[in-house]
Design an enzyme around this catalytic site. Structure first.
Site, PDB file in Angstrom:
ATOM      1  N   GLY A  23       0.785  -1.226   0.000  1.00 17.42           N
ATOM      2  CA  GLY A  23       0.000   0.000   0.000  1.00 17.42           C
ATOM      3  C   GLY A  23       0.814   1.270   0.000  1.00 17.42           C
ATOM      4  N   ILE A  24       0.367   2.251   0.791  1.00 19.12           N
ATOM      5  CA  ILE A  24       1.036   3.548   0.779  1.00 19.12           C
ATOM      6  C   ILE A  24       2.431   3.469   1.396  1.00 19.12           C
ATOM      7  CG2 ILE A  24      -1.145   4.806   0.787  1.00 19.12           C
ATOM      8  CD1 ILE A  24      -0.786   5.394   3.710  1.00 19.12           C
ATOM      9  N   GLY A  25       2.654   2.511   2.284  1.00 15.86           N
ATOM     10  CA  GLY A  25       3.991   2.340   2.847  1.00 15.86           C
ATOM     11  C   GLY A  25       4.992   1.933   1.787  1.00 15.86           C
ATOM     12  N   SER A 147      -6.226   9.097  10.130  1.00 19.14           N
ATOM     13  CA  SER A 147      -7.302   8.908   9.154  1.00 19.14           C
ATOM     14  C   SER A 147      -8.481   9.804   9.490  1.00 19.14           C
ATOM     15  CB  SER A 147      -7.762   7.450   9.154  1.00 19.14           C
ATOM     16  OG  SER A 147      -8.944   7.286   8.380  1.00 19.14           O
ATOM     17  N   TYR A 173     -11.682   1.079  14.908  1.00 18.37           N
ATOM     18  CA  TYR A 173     -10.720   1.692  13.983  1.00 18.37           C
ATOM     19  C   TYR A 173     -10.694   3.208  14.176  1.00 18.37           C
ATOM     20  CZ  TYR A 173      -8.218   2.816   9.675  1.00 18.37           C
ATOM     21  OH  TYR A 173      -7.303   3.290   8.770  1.00 18.37           O
TER      22      TYR A 173
END
Length: 296
Positions: A23-25, A147, A173
């Site tokens: 993903g974004i990592g 988030s 979450y």
């Protein structure tokens, strides 16, 4: 071309990142490497880490260091932090990127609800362990991936913080992401004037592997159905890269960013009393104190 909102300088910098293999990592790691950064990859899966390491080297980047770390195991986080301090003399940027979302309650080896443990306890502990090194590095940065999901809740819910009575996916979450912002605010205040900035961000709705460890419909179908509405991981990584690298934010601390711009989180994410309460609760759960933890 990714838009960083300003000049992104990482040549010769040492950047440590959690959750770098997907993903974004992964997008952020590859971009840092292309720009000449020395990376430390905190990873749970050695095979995935080595694959990323080979990809970075094949593209001409410096060979990243790999440190195994399971963020659902506080003992593993402690060992990873100690291993890093034994190997490294300086750290310019710590990017707390890794995260998890569960569709049912899971408990860590330490007895904590996994969403909160992985998304808040682990980065809190890792940051505290590496903070002495960051304080020795001029203009060091801590960046926490939060988030907009913090809007799902209006507080941390201390009456059932570990969700033992009632588990709700989006509530748990949301609490963990709210915790990221409150942590950022409190830490930034404690570090004011000490040469280390701390900021957090909302990456947007990103098509990543987040949640795919869950079984059933959520794992098999939801990411596929929603993917057309998501940003790509490269797009989702823009604000992380911006906060880690851009000169535009070199003196900014304690702020929340969306799309490489300062934004205002919900009012309950800006309450210093709640930030202090969460800090105390977290230190007690982890049996770990930051050096400046005492009021005054």
């Amino acid at each position: 071309m990714l838009n960083y909102g300003g000049e992104a300088i990482v040549q010769g910098k040492h950047i440590a990142i959690t959750g770098p293999t997907a993903g974004i990592g992964r997008s952020a790691s590859l971009e840092f490497a292309r720009r000449g950064a020395q990376l430390t990859l905190f990873c749970r899966n050695l095979e995935k880490a080595e694959n990323l390491q080979r990809e970075i080297v094949a593209e001409g980047g410096l060979t990243p260091d790999i440190i195994l770390m399971d963020m659902a195991d506080l003992g593993s986080v402690r060992r990873a932090g100690e291993a890093f301090l034994a190997r490294v003399e300086s750290l310019d940027v710590l990017l707390n990127n890794a995260g998890v979302v569960n569709t049912s309650r899971k408990e860590t080896v330490d007895g904590y609800e996994e969403t909160l443990a992985v998304n808040h306890f682990a980065p809190f502990l890792l940051t505290g362990l590496l903070l002495p090194l960051l304080l020795k590095t001029p203009r060091a940065r801590i960046v926490n991936v939060s988030s907009g999901a913090h809007a799902f809740v209006k507080g941390m819910g201390y009456e059932d913080m570990q969700a033992t009575k009632n588990f709700r996916t989006f509530r748990e979450y949301g609490r963990s992401k709210l915790a990221n912002i409150l942590f950022t605010k409190h830490l930034a205040g404690q570090l004011e004037g000490q040469g280390v900035t701390v900021n957090c961000l909302h990456p947007g709705a990103v098509a990543t592997s987040l949640g795919t460890q869950n079984g059933g419909f959520f794992s098999r179908n939801l990411p596929r159905l929603l993917k057309p509405f998501f940003r790509s991981p490269d797009q989702g990584a823009e604000t992380s890269i911006y906060l880690c690298c851009s000169d535009e934010v070199a003196e900014i601390t304690g702020k929340y960013f969306v799309n490489c711009k300062r934004s205002s989180p919900k009012s309950w994410a800006q309450d210093p009393v709640e930030a202090d309460r969460l800090w105390t609760y977290t230190e007690r759960c982890l049996d770990f104190e930051y050096p400046f933890s005492k009021p005054g």
